[in-house]
Scaffold this active site. Structure first.
Site, PDB file in Angstrom:
ATOM      1  N   PRO A   1       0.725  -1.056   0.013  1.00  0.00           N
ATOM      2  CA  PRO A   1       0.030   0.021  -0.053  1.00  0.00           C
ATOM      3  C   PRO A   1       0.905   1.242   0.059  1.00  0.00           C
ATOM      4  CG  PRO A   1      -0.067  -1.117   2.172  1.00  0.00           C
ATOM      5  CD  PRO A   1       0.775  -2.141   1.217  1.00  0.00           C
ATOM      6  N   CYS A   2       2.147   1.060   0.400  1.00  0.00           N
ATOM      7  CA  CYS A   2       2.953   2.487   0.246  1.00  0.00           C
ATOM      8  C   CYS A   2       3.045   2.900  -1.094  1.00  0.00           C
ATOM      9  CB  CYS A   2       4.153   2.087   0.995  1.00  0.00           C
ATOM     10  SG  CYS A   2       4.356   1.368   2.489  1.00  0.00           S
ATOM     11  N   HIS A   3       3.435   2.229  -2.071  1.00  0.00           N
ATOM     12  CA  HIS A   3       3.749   2.754  -3.281  1.00  0.00           C
ATOM     13  C   HIS A   3       2.903   2.156  -4.407  1.00  0.00           C
ATOM     14  CE1 HIS A   3       7.154   4.027  -0.838  1.00  0.00           C
ATOM     15  NE2 HIS A   3       6.971   4.923  -1.175  1.00  0.00           N
ATOM     16  N   GLY A   4       2.128   1.289  -4.104  1.00  0.00           N
ATOM     17  CA  GLY A   4       1.278   0.415  -5.054  1.00  0.00           C
ATOM     18  C   GLY A   4       1.841  -0.623  -5.877  1.00  0.00           C
TER      19      GLY A   4
ATOM     20  N   PRO B   1       6.554   0.232  -8.790  1.00  0.00           N
ATOM     21  CA  PRO B   1       7.949   0.740  -8.141  1.00  0.00           C
ATOM     22  C   PRO B   1       8.777  -0.601  -7.942  1.00  0.00           C
ATOM     23  CG  PRO B   1       6.185   1.867  -7.200  1.00  0.00           C
ATOM     24  CD  PRO B   1       5.347   0.813  -8.026  1.00  0.00           C
TER      25      PRO B   1
END
Length: 197
Positions: A152-155, A169
């Site tokens: 959830p931090c960067h998908g 990422p």
């Protein structure tokens, strides 16, 4: 008969020299042993790096996962359904490394389509390869995704074998730790039959 030169007892001098050297060597040993021992890892440190036994993974239902900690890292053990295993083969074009060619991401025995020893079970370090976040395990099938791991931090998204999707990422698949089965439903994480730890 003792050697004498210029009034010096050379035999006695040799004995005293050897005695002094012996005492010095013993003293150096007493000093060196605790010093060298201080370089060794403590029992706590050895325990932190020790393999972790997981006695009964058969209690996991299909689609369930559990986390154990090995070397301070969360290791997720997932029981996959046959439908989830079958879906892995159809994802190759959407993944960055579908054939697990990045050698350091998994041991050789997990370099296959399911990235596992037993297709039913996935054992994976649950740390995103982008910035080290902890992805969420999402076993449910959605419209555009057949489940897996979502950071959830960067998908970043990973499939049910921990393989990373393209266009996110995270650059690499999730890491498969060394592990081996010690029984039908028990395994040990941190060591394998090849001796890796």
């Amino acid at each position: 008969m003792a050697d004498h030169k210029d009034g010096v007892d050379l035999g006695r001098r040799r004995v005293l020299t050897w005695a002094a050297a012996a005492v010095g060597a013993v003293g150096a040993g007493f000093v060196a042993v605790p010093f060298i021992k201080s370089w060794m890892p403590s029992a706590k440190a050895q325990a932190a790096g020790a393999p972790v036994e997981v006695p009964n993974i058969s209690k996991l239902q299909e689609g369930e996962g559990m986390i154990v900690v090995w070397r301070g890292k969360p290791v997720m053990i997932v029981r996959r359904s046959q439908a989830a295993i079958d879906a892995l083969a159809g994802l190759a074009t959407e993944l960055r490394d579908p054939d697990s060619k990045e050698i350091e991401q998994q041991p050789s025995y997990a370099q296959n389509g399911t990235r596992s020893i037993k297709p039913e079970y996935l054992v994976v370090v649950n740390i995103c390869t982008h910035l080290g976040c902890s992805p969420t395990f999402k076993p449910q099938v959605e419209a555009d995704w057949a489940g897996g791991f979502y950071c959830p931090c960067h998908g970043s998204k990973f499939d049910m074998a921990g393989r990373v999707f393209q266009g996110v990422p995270a650059p690499l698949n999730l890491v498969i730790p060394p592990h081996m089965y010690t029984g039908e439903s028990s395994l040990i994480i941190g060591v394998d039959e090849q001796g890796a730890a």
